[in-house]
Design an enzyme around this catalytic site. Structure first.
Site, short mmCIF file in Angstrom:
data_model
loop_
_atom_site.label_atom_id
_atom_site.label_comp_id
_atom_site.label_asym_id
_atom_site.label_seq_id
_atom_site.Cartn_x
_atom_site.Cartn_y
_atom_site.Cartn_z
N ASP A 12 0.89 -1.04 -0.04
CA ASP A 12 -0.12 0.02 -0.03
C ASP A 12 0.94 1.29 -0.24
OD1 ASP A 12 -2.19 -1.66 -0.09
OD2 ASP A 12 -2.40 -1.52 2.18
N LYS A 34 0.36 -8.41 -1.44
CA LYS A 34 -0.96 -7.55 -1.92
C LYS A 34 -0.94 -6.53 -2.52
CE LYS A 34 -3.90 -5.69 1.06
NZ LYS A 34 -4.30 -4.68 0.41
N LYS A 63 -11.41 -5.72 -4.76
CA LYS A 63 -12.84 -5.59 -4.34
C LYS A 63 -13.72 -5.39 -5.40
CE LYS A 63 -11.47 -4.18 0.33
NZ LYS A 63 -9.84 -3.89 0.15
N GLY A 68 -22.90 -8.13 -12.91
CA GLY A 68 -22.25 -9.27 -13.20
C GLY A 68 -21.21 -9.49 -14.30
#
Length: 229
Positions: A12, A34, A63, A68
């Site tokens: 991050d 990550k 996220k 869809g």
């Protein structure tokens, strides 16, 4: 002491060059990284491919949350990039689309249940009629039904996730803070040992490592806390 593949280090940071420098500093102390939204707009995928080429595992914490069809197209592209983990929001349509998109690839889909920065009071303010624990339980069951590979849950809900989902389900816990560090903005934090004992399969630990005077030494201290668990 070498890296523990259950430890995930979030990059991050504000630029790919800073992230690259952190990876070099950590060396063999960390093997799983990550990549979140901070690096998404600054060549984060190029960094992901580079790290995969160096034998690292990659968690794309993006996220995904859209209709869809859009989630399916996006997840299919990311599955083809060879990454290991991808987060989507724990809504049935979103999860089902991501599961369909990954096909036979090695990509694992993780559903985000409740952000670790949110308290029960926050959820009430947002209009939810559930406590954090009850909402997590509801979303874990929906995730299992959708066929995802695991969930992201706070350390406090790791045992609940393990109880509901069984031994093979991935339970990735952010908000992990070693006993020697501050909680920062994680309202539901726990030590590495506490999270693993509760049922976590992977731990996300960032600032205690990246903000340390010696990040490599800090990472190895966390690995030491995880040893034997």
């Amino acid at each position: 002491m070498s890296a523990d593949p259950r430890l995930i280090l979030p990059l991050d940071l504000s630029s790919v060059s800073e992230a690259r420098a952190m990876v070099e500093t950590l060396g063999d102390a960390v093997s799983f990284y990550k990549i979140g939204l901070e690096l998404l707009a600054t060549d984060g995928m190029a960094l992901a491919r580079q790290l995969k080429g160096e034998g690292k595992q990659i968690f794309l914490d993006w996220k995904l949350h859209d209709i869809g069809a859009t989630v399916e197209r996006s997840a299919r592209v990311l599955a083809g990039a060879g990454c290991d983990l991808l987060t989507v929001h724990a809504e049935p349509q979103v999860m089902a689309a991501a599961v369909k998109a990954k096909g036979g690839s090695d990509l694992k889909i993780l559903a985000v249940t409740v952000l670790t920065s949110l308290t029960d009071a926050d959820l009430i303010e947002l209009g939810y009629a559930f406590s954090a624990r009850d909402l997590v339980a509801r979303r874990i069951r929906q995730a299992i039904e959708a066929g995802v590979d695991g969930v992201v849950s706070s350390p406090q809900e790791a045992a609940l996730a393990r109880e509901i989902a069984g031994p093979d389900f991935l339970v990735v816990t952010p908000g992990v803070r070693p006993f020697w560090s501050a909680k920062n903005d994680q309202a539901r934090a726990a030590t590495p040992a506490d999270a693993l004992k509760a049922g976590a399969s992977h731990l996300v630990c960032g600032r205690p490592i990246t903000a340390a005077n010696d990040p490599r030494e800090a990472a190895l201290k966390v690995v030491g806390e995880m040893a034997g668990l």
